[in-house]
Scaffold this active site. Sequence first.
Site, PDB file in Angstrom:
ATOM      1  N   GLU A 235       0.839  -1.201   0.000  1.00  0.00           N
ATOM      2  CA  GLU A 235       0.000   0.000   0.000  1.00  0.00           C
ATOM      3  C   GLU A 235       0.874   1.251   0.000  1.00  0.00           C
ATOM      4  OE1 GLU A 235      -3.219   2.034   3.125  1.00  0.00           O
ATOM      5  OE2 GLU A 235      -1.772   0.556   3.833  1.00  0.00           O
ATOM      6  N   HIS A 236       0.482   2.237  -0.770  1.00  0.00           N
ATOM      7  CA  HIS A 236       1.124   3.560  -0.717  1.00  0.00           C
ATOM      8  C   HIS A 236       0.415   4.406   0.344  1.00  0.00           C
ATOM      9  CE1 HIS A 236       2.578   7.548  -2.070  1.00  0.00           C
ATOM     10  NE2 HIS A 236       1.331   7.923  -1.814  1.00  0.00           N
TER      11      HIS A 236
ATOM     12  N   ASP B 228      13.608  -2.523  13.943  1.00  0.00           N
ATOM     13  CA  ASP B 228      14.609  -1.614  13.351  1.00  0.00           C
ATOM     14  C   ASP B 228      14.054  -0.193  13.375  1.00  0.00           C
ATOM     15  OD1 ASP B 228      16.890  -0.713  12.069  1.00  0.00           O
ATOM     16  OD2 ASP B 228      16.254  -1.337  10.070  1.00  0.00           O
TER      17      ASP B 228
END
Length: 309
Positions: free
Chosen positions: A89-90, A217
Amino acid sequence: MEQVIKRELGCSTVKAVGSSGGGCISEGQSYSTDSGTVFAKINHKSQARCMFDGEKASLEAILATNTIRVPKPMKVVDLDSGGAVFIMEHIDMKSLNRYSAQLGQQLADLHLHNKRQKEKQDKDEQTVGKGTGQSEVPVIDKFGFHVKTCCGYIPQVNDWQDDWVSFYTQQRLQHQLGLVEQTYGDREAKELWASLQLKISQLFAGVDVVPALLHGDLWSGNVAEYSTGPVIFDPASFYGHAEFELGIAGMFGGFGKHFYSAYHEKIPKAPGFEKRHQLYQLFHYLNHWNHFGTGYRGSALRIMKELSK
């Protein structure tokens, strides 16, 4: 790439839009399609498939907790030219600003999710006539993850273990130091590790570590905000100690006092937090040493010396 997206998502129109991104390891580009805008991460390294499969599984795990926004993963595809592409998804993102405190709250909710699930399960089992309803997210009672994930491009050893100190010592620090030894044969690192290993368990005296789903991270380059809240991305997830998450967050800045206040309001610092914080930063300095070279050696050795005293 347009043809790959058309084929894999069954779209009829695909067009590159906006600026590219993707971070230090991969390249990225958003594409407008007839079924919405997607973001494609491309990497031509031989280990790209492993990296992206781990990232997809990480996003799916975080998404299932319904605690904090991440891009919805779609598909990992091998490229004919070598490497792979990860389609997701953007999200229209900008730098974290307004939602720093909300990020702290939601990250704490992510870290507490497994513990809360366990408490709910225990309560349900004690309630007469109430069965153990199947949650969408299973309760995890070990440390590790069901697939390999990569912090950068180095695969992490995620084999399940009952004991957090053993998991972290062997599958995080020992693994990274083994890679340092292979590449650099660093004698001082080897000697310091021999003495540090004997001290690690003392840093966890009186601390009950419950497996928490981690991003893995979480530096400032992997957080942002969209119109209504924070978003995190590029995870390297596993079930570990919640404090581990704050190790890299403290190394490169970008997380202000509002973030930490909101986080610690839900998860207060346990005794000995500061030394364990250094121990968790050690993993990331070693990982950066293995990725980017000896510029990170001094920081890794400094921590090993301090904690070996």
